[in-house]
Design an enzyme around this catalytic site. Sequence first.
Site: not given
Ligand code: LLP
Length: 413
Positions: A340, A272
Amino acid sequence: MLSFKGNDLFIENVKLASLAKKFGTAVFVYSKSQILSNFKAYQDGLAKREGLICFACKTNSNQTILKILSKAGAGADVTSGGEIFRCLKAGFEPSKIVYAGVGKTDEEIEYALKNKIFMFNVESIEELYAIDKIAGRLKTKAKIAFRINPNVNPHTHKYITTGKEGTKFGIAYKAVVSAYILAKKCPNIVVIGIHSHIGSQILEIEPFKIAAQKIKNLVDEIEKNGIKIEYIDCGGGIGIEYEKSQKAPAPNQVMNAIFAIFGKDKKFIFEPGRSIMANAGHLLCKVIYRKNSGGQSFLITDAGMNDLIRPSLYQAYHEILPVKKTNAKKVKTTVVGPICESGDFMGNDRMLPILAQGEYLLITCAGAYGAAMSSQYNSRPLLPEVLVENSKIQLIKKRASYNDLLLNEVSKL
Ligand code: LLP
């Protein structure tokens, strides 16, 4: 851990307006209790099973945040050599670090092997061979899982959909069993698991279930070939409630749905990120000007898309709250930054009170993918970060200076 006490908005027991005065704006503020209670929900969810909760440190890689989580027992999901470095510095045990990413370089693989990380989540056969070769050269063995692409639609933003066919991630579903057979033949590879991460900000349980069932079918096939799969790494992806109308599943709901698909012999990894950090952090900023133009009412703040890129990049919604309740009339307002670019906005068409110059606003749920994705675009120094615990306040990152903008530049003129 946000609440109004009287007319003032507090984070834990600290008045946000007082943080703004003490540290200046814009500034990221985090609640330690919220981080720990979010993490505990995962620990409790895993209580009856063996495995690891590996915090996806791309979400927020501040050393203090990482230390809080490593002390609480978390492992780490990393995606680069730099993240391995940060996690080791923050005290994560190497034996709790899992490493995904489609473009691991030879140098990064070597760094990971030398530091004895737990497992590589391998995203291509080419990468498998690179890891095998480097492990051979270093006279060590690499433990791996394949990151598989289960071709599941997580119903989230296109840019954060990763487990669908046609994205760059993982091994195509049909090629997975043969990939494991190849891995078995690699002398320096030890297969220990299978991994999938289908996307981020997922608000339904169903896509996780579908992916888990598809993984289970693969595991059965792989094991028929004499390859034991000990760890099921389910990735991250559970969403949070950025808007009041949203309903996110609790970690244990998703976890139990997954556990039900597998036998008792399996160990589980969860990665997570957002659901640990997003609602534990917020971006506190100040109204620089209000401006009425072309029939639009704008509030121009000192936080811009370089500080929080999510609204610009994913059209993401972040609730925006004045830190002081007021009886001022509410008008439809577009909250923008000073950059900008017309894409530099924090929120469109929000009903907000008519605020004066110098008043403070809180852009909520910015603890995940906020500071971590920030840049110095428009030569704006990176923001400070402050951690609150009860009434205790700790500066965990200083505001960068103008001099810092020139760091690493080399000028012979
Ligand atoms: N594991 C892997 C292999 C991942 O690529 C990611 C996130 C996670 C775990 C964690 O996922 P989460 O629990 O945070 O959903 N910048 C984007 C989100 C990109 C997620 C990339 N990978 C945003 O601000 O929504």
